[in-house]
Design a protein around this motif. Structure first.
Motif, PDB file in Angstrom:
ATOM      1  N   GLN A 193       2.503   1.928  -3.357  1.00 47.68           N
ATOM      2  CA  GLN A 193       1.561   2.457  -4.335  1.00 47.68           C
ATOM      3  C   GLN A 193       1.272   3.932  -4.051  1.00 47.68           C
ATOM      4  OE1 GLN A 193      -1.798   3.617  -4.206  1.00 47.68           O
ATOM      5  NE2 GLN A 193      -1.796   3.842  -6.455  1.00 47.68           N
ATOM      6  N   ARG A 194       1.095   4.279  -2.792  1.00 52.22           N
ATOM      7  CA  ARG A 194       0.795   5.664  -2.448  1.00 52.22           C
ATOM      8  C   ARG A 194       1.968   6.586  -2.777  1.00 52.22           C
ATOM      9  NH1 ARG A 194      -4.344   4.754  -2.720  1.00 52.22           N
ATOM     10  NH2 ARG A 194      -5.415   4.186  -0.782  1.00 52.22           N
ATOM     11  N   TRP A 206      -2.404  -1.753  -5.971  1.00 52.42           N
ATOM     12  CA  TRP A 206      -2.169  -2.814  -4.984  1.00 52.42           C
ATOM     13  C   TRP A 206      -3.533  -3.268  -4.482  1.00 52.42           C
ATOM     14  CZ3 TRP A 206       1.924  -5.665  -3.564  1.00 52.42           C
ATOM     15  CH2 TRP A 206       1.828  -6.428  -2.409  1.00 52.42           C
ATOM     16  N   THR A 227      -9.098  -2.075  -3.823  1.00 52.31           N
ATOM     17  CA  THR A 227      -7.724  -1.849  -4.285  1.00 52.31           C
ATOM     18  C   THR A 227      -7.382  -0.421  -3.867  1.00 52.31           C
ATOM     19  OG1 THR A 227      -8.202  -0.859  -6.447  1.00 52.31           O
ATOM     20  CG2 THR A 227      -8.133  -3.283  -6.338  1.00 52.31           C
ATOM     21  N   THR A 228      -6.152  -0.022  -4.123  1.00 53.37           N
ATOM     22  CA  THR A 228      -5.746   1.341  -3.780  1.00 53.37           C
ATOM     23  C   THR A 228      -6.385   2.387  -4.686  1.00 53.37           C
ATOM     24  OG1 THR A 228      -3.745   0.889  -5.076  1.00 53.37           O
ATOM     25  CG2 THR A 228      -3.562   0.742  -2.668  1.00 53.37           C
ATOM     26  N   VAL A 234       0.838  -1.204   0.000  1.00 54.18           N
ATOM     27  CA  VAL A 234       0.000   0.000   0.000  1.00 54.18           C
ATOM     28  C   VAL A 234       0.874   1.256   0.000  1.00 54.18           C
ATOM     29  CG1 VAL A 234      -1.686   1.340   1.310  1.00 54.18           C
ATOM     30  CG2 VAL A 234      -1.958  -1.145   1.107  1.00 54.18           C
TER      31      VAL A 234
END
Length: 366
Positions: free
Chosen positions: A63-64, A71, A267-268, A60
């Motif tokens: 991805q951020r 993700w 998901t993200t 996470v």
């Protein structure tokens, strides 16, 4: 907001071996499948779940921070994934969806395997032959058909394997899953269907899809099923052993519904605050699978501090290695996207490669 099943009441309708407060509950149906599971083994399962949660949190974060395109979190589903995965034999072949990070971990995934596909570097995150896991499947439910096809091959060859496929509650509404169960039942395919009912198919609660337990659908296809507490790692392991024994003995497919909860977003790319209230989340937070096993071990005096320290150190090291592998990846040349699409040369693919090469050359000239 549409009503959903109450957390406590839902889990009370499942097969369970460790209660939310950590108390061991006798289960006549499953007790025989956990003979030999001692406290060191339970500590190993605890370690697996803690490491998995740390891997998930790192995914996470990456991805951020713009390092991954997407993700799919599995926070809250650690017991369902680790418990069932640890029951598998090495030769069994898994057909996952896109959320089965725990299966990858149990099967020996390397740090880069967790992020390679989500970073867009490869179509498959890992070597499927090495891990005996098919590539992560984004198309909802399609992997169930692949699993049944593989299982038919197992039966044809008389191999000592079982195909296992994982999917979510939302996938049970897809035609692919139902068609897969028709074929599996008709041809007595050695396949285990594992539905991780995490209560939300993106923004749609499971209660809207089905007012009745999802495990109740399988017997309609002639497939025996169990509905297990997906936050109880011991029950998940035992139930998977039952299902594998059934499939491996030539009796045909089996079906598990692991009732759990997705603590994070689908998901993200998703914002669960738009469709899920905090009160519901808090109910399930009190049913945390890691905290449950810790309570069981602590009550027995089997959760020493040196174990907790070692587990946390391993989890942090795994996350560091995963991050380093992600940041250190070098993007392959664009034309390699055509590599390994087919086992043998294919004229149509070669034509597409040539066309793409010609397209890329226009950028070089510019």
């Amino acid at each position: 907001m549409s009503p959903i099943t109450d957390a406590e009441r839902d889990l009370e309708l499942t097969e369970r071996m460790i209660a939310p407060d950590g108390v061991r509950i006798p289960n006549p149906q499953l007790d025989g499948y956990v003979r030999g599971i001692d406290f060191p083994t339970l500590r190993d399962l605890h370690r697996d779940m803690v490491v998995l949660r740390r891997i998930d949190a790192e995914g996470v974060a990456l991805q951020r921070q713009g390092q991954l395109g997407l993700w799919a979190p599995c926070n809250g589903q650690e017991a369902a994934q680790i418990g069932t995965a640890r029951a598998l034999d090495p030769q069994d072949f898994v057909f996952p969806s896109y959320r089965e990070t725990g299966l990858m971990y149990v099967r020996g995934a390397q740090p880069g395997d967790y992020v390679r596909m989500w970073r867009g570097e490869e179509g498959a995150a890992y070597d499927p032959a090495a891990l005996r896991i098919a590539p992560l499947q984004i198309i909802i439910g399609a992997q169930t058909l692949h699993a049944v096809g593989y299982a038919l091959g197992i039966r044809h060859e008389g191999a000592d394997e079982v195909a296992v496929t994982y999917f979510g509650d939302g996938a049970t509404s897809q035609g692919d899953v139902n068609e897969a169960m028709v074929f599996a039942s008709s041809f007595r395919a050695p396949v285990v269907f594992v539905c991780q009912n995490n209560h939300w198919a993106i923004s749609e609660p499971v209660g809207l899809q089905s007012p009745f337990p999802l495990a109740g659908r399988a017997p309609g296809f002639g497939i025996p099923s169990l509905r297990v507490d997906g936050n109880d790692v011991l029950a998940c392991l035992a139930a998977m052993r039952w299902a594998l024994e059934h499939a491996r003995s030539g009796k045909g497919p089996a079906y598990l519904e692991a009732v759990t909860y997705r603590m994070g977003p689908h998901t993200t790319a998703d914002d669960p605050k738009r469709y899920r209230d905090d009160a519901e989340l808090e109910k399930w937070r009190r049913l945390d699978p890691i905290a449950r096993l810790e309570a069981h071990l602590r009550a027995a005096g089997e959760l020493p501090q040196d174990h907790l320290d070692a587990v946390q150190a391993q989890a942090d090291e795994t996350a560091r290695d995963m991050r380093a592998a992600c940041l250190g990846m070098v993007t392959r040349p664009a034309l390699t996207v055509f590599d390994r699409v087919y086992a043998e040369p294919h004229s149509g693919l070669e034509r597409e490669r040539a066309e793409y090469a010609a397209y890329l050359s226009t950028f070089e000239e510019a």
